[in-house]
Write a protein that holds these residues in place. Sequence first.
Motif, PDB file in Angstrom:
ATOM      1  N   VAL A 118       0.850  -1.133  -0.028  1.00  0.00           N
ATOM      2  CA  VAL A 118      -0.166   0.079  -0.276  1.00  0.00           C
ATOM      3  C   VAL A 118       0.698   1.264  -0.039  1.00  0.00           C
ATOM      4  O   VAL A 118       1.947   1.258   0.656  1.00  0.00           O
ATOM      5  CB  VAL A 118      -1.078   0.046   1.179  1.00  0.00           C
ATOM      6  CG1 VAL A 118      -1.640   1.257   1.116  1.00  0.00           C
ATOM      7  CG2 VAL A 118      -1.711  -1.220   1.261  1.00  0.00           C
ATOM      8  N   LYS A 119       0.536   2.061  -0.743  1.00  0.00           N
ATOM      9  CA  LYS A 119       1.117   3.633  -0.768  1.00  0.00           C
ATOM     10  C   LYS A 119       0.179   4.401  -0.036  1.00  0.00           C
ATOM     11  O   LYS A 119      -0.746   4.419   0.012  1.00  0.00           O
ATOM     12  CB  LYS A 119       1.390   4.249  -2.246  1.00  0.00           C
ATOM     13  CG  LYS A 119       2.310   5.281  -2.117  1.00  0.00           C
ATOM     14  CD  LYS A 119       2.613   5.563  -3.677  1.00  0.00           C
ATOM     15  CE  LYS A 119       3.726   6.355  -3.555  1.00  0.00           C
ATOM     16  NZ  LYS A 119       4.247   6.833  -5.260  1.00  0.00           N
ATOM     17  N   THR A 120       0.875   4.824   1.065  1.00  0.00           N
ATOM     18  CA  THR A 120       0.073   5.852   2.015  1.00  0.00           C
ATOM     19  C   THR A 120      -0.147   7.167   1.401  1.00  0.00           C
ATOM     20  O   THR A 120       0.421   7.506   0.522  1.00  0.00           O
ATOM     21  CB  THR A 120       0.970   6.018   3.391  1.00  0.00           C
ATOM     22  OG1 THR A 120       2.045   6.794   3.192  1.00  0.00           O
ATOM     23  CG2 THR A 120       1.074   4.531   4.107  1.00  0.00           C
ATOM     24  N   GLU A 121      -1.028   7.937   2.356  1.00  0.00           N
ATOM     25  CA  GLU A 121      -1.084   9.289   1.840  1.00  0.00           C
ATOM     26  C   GLU A 121      -0.034  10.121   1.890  1.00  0.00           C
ATOM     27  O   GLU A 121       0.121  11.154   1.092  1.00  0.00           O
ATOM     28  CB  GLU A 121      -2.441  10.021   2.566  1.00  0.00           C
ATOM     29  CG  GLU A 121      -3.726   9.450   2.265  1.00  0.00           C
ATOM     30  CD  GLU A 121      -4.934   9.914   3.114  1.00  0.00           C
ATOM     31  OE1 GLU A 121      -4.667  10.950   3.780  1.00  0.00           O
ATOM     32  OE2 GLU A 121      -6.149   9.157   3.132  1.00  0.00           O
ATOM     33  N   ALA A 122       1.006   9.888   2.596  1.00  0.00           N
ATOM     34  CA  ALA A 122       2.212  10.745   2.801  1.00  0.00           C
ATOM     35  C   ALA A 122       2.943  10.208   1.562  1.00  0.00           C
ATOM     36  O   ALA A 122       4.031  10.944   1.511  1.00  0.00           O
ATOM     37  CB  ALA A 122       2.898  10.296   4.192  1.00  0.00           C
ATOM     38  N   GLY A 123       2.756   9.374   0.783  1.00  0.00           N
ATOM     39  CA  GLY A 123       3.426   9.025  -0.534  1.00  0.00           C
ATOM     40  C   GLY A 123       4.710   8.134  -0.170  1.00  0.00           C
ATOM     41  O   GLY A 123       5.445   7.767  -0.959  1.00  0.00           O
ATOM     42  N   HIS A 124       4.585   7.170   0.911  1.00  0.00           N
ATOM     43  CA  HIS A 124       5.577   6.121   1.130  1.00  0.00           C
ATOM     44  C   HIS A 124       4.969   4.974   1.275  1.00  0.00           C
ATOM     45  O   HIS A 124       3.769   4.889   1.415  1.00  0.00           O
ATOM     46  CB  HIS A 124       5.937   6.382   2.733  1.00  0.00           C
ATOM     47  CG  HIS A 124       6.709   7.807   2.952  1.00  0.00           C
ATOM     48  ND1 HIS A 124       7.925   7.917   2.610  1.00  0.00           N
ATOM     49  CD2 HIS A 124       6.382   9.035   3.601  1.00  0.00           C
ATOM     50  CE1 HIS A 124       8.297   9.259   2.750  1.00  0.00           C
ATOM     51  NE2 HIS A 124       7.265   9.681   3.404  1.00  0.00           N
ATOM     52  N   TRP A 125       5.671   3.910   0.932  1.00  0.00           N
ATOM     53  CA  TRP A 125       5.017   2.398   0.841  1.00  0.00           C
ATOM     54  C   TRP A 125       5.147   1.875   2.137  1.00  0.00           C
ATOM     55  O   TRP A 125       5.981   2.183   3.043  1.00  0.00           O
ATOM     56  CB  TRP A 125       6.003   1.581  -0.257  1.00  0.00           C
ATOM     57  CG  TRP A 125       5.683   1.985  -1.781  1.00  0.00           C
ATOM     58  CD1 TRP A 125       6.264   2.813  -2.538  1.00  0.00           C
ATOM     59  CD2 TRP A 125       4.647   1.472  -2.487  1.00  0.00           C
ATOM     60  NE1 TRP A 125       5.698   2.976  -3.620  1.00  0.00           N
ATOM     61  CE2 TRP A 125       4.580   2.143  -3.624  1.00  0.00           C
ATOM     62  CE3 TRP A 125       3.532   0.595  -2.298  1.00  0.00           C
ATOM     63  CZ2 TRP A 125       4.066   1.711  -4.855  1.00  0.00           C
ATOM     64  CZ3 TRP A 125       2.656   0.500  -3.282  1.00  0.00           C
ATOM     65  CH2 TRP A 125       2.709   0.970  -4.582  1.00  0.00           C
ATOM     66  N   ASN A 126       4.105   1.169   2.424  1.00  0.00           N
ATOM     67  CA  ASN A 126       3.984   0.292   3.775  1.00  0.00           C
ATOM     68  C   ASN A 126       5.265  -0.637   3.979  1.00  0.00           C
ATOM     69  O   ASN A 126       5.330  -0.970   5.324  1.00  0.00           O
ATOM     70  CB  ASN A 126       2.769  -0.141   3.824  1.00  0.00           C
ATOM     71  CG  ASN A 126       2.410  -1.572   2.947  1.00  0.00           C
ATOM     72  OD1 ASN A 126       3.242  -1.745   1.966  1.00  0.00           O
ATOM     73  ND2 ASN A 126       1.692  -2.241   3.166  1.00  0.00           N
TER      74      ASN A 126
END
Length: 132
Positions: A118-126
């Motif tokens: 998943v790519k978070t709203e902050a732009g980082h992958w989980n």
Amino acid sequence: MTTRGRKLWRRAALGLLAVAALGLVAPYLSADHFGGRIRLELEQSLHRRVEMRAARFNLFQGPGFSLLDVVIHDDPTAGLEPFAHVGSIEARVSLTGLLRGKLEFSKLTLDEPSVNLVKTEAGHWNFQPLLN
């Protein structure tokens, strides 16, 4: 060969047989009484909540445990779905950690993992925090 030499060979052979027998029986022995410590160490290492159905001893592939039906939960900021479902994990124990009285893992091998990226709203992958 002297009597003392025969006794020494007999003891060595019995010791090897005992180690081999213990190694063969170990995967069938439950390590569930260590389950809480194993789970806690995994959670601290992965920085995620971990669940598992069972733990078994494993000696032949290195001292450690076989963990069955493992769920590695995701960071809540990435979503509600678990990060991974794993059929089994081979967890090798660090011998230097054991000598210090700590349960530490030197290697984790995931068998049949199903990973939810998943790519978070902050732009980082989980999975990025796991690489640290």
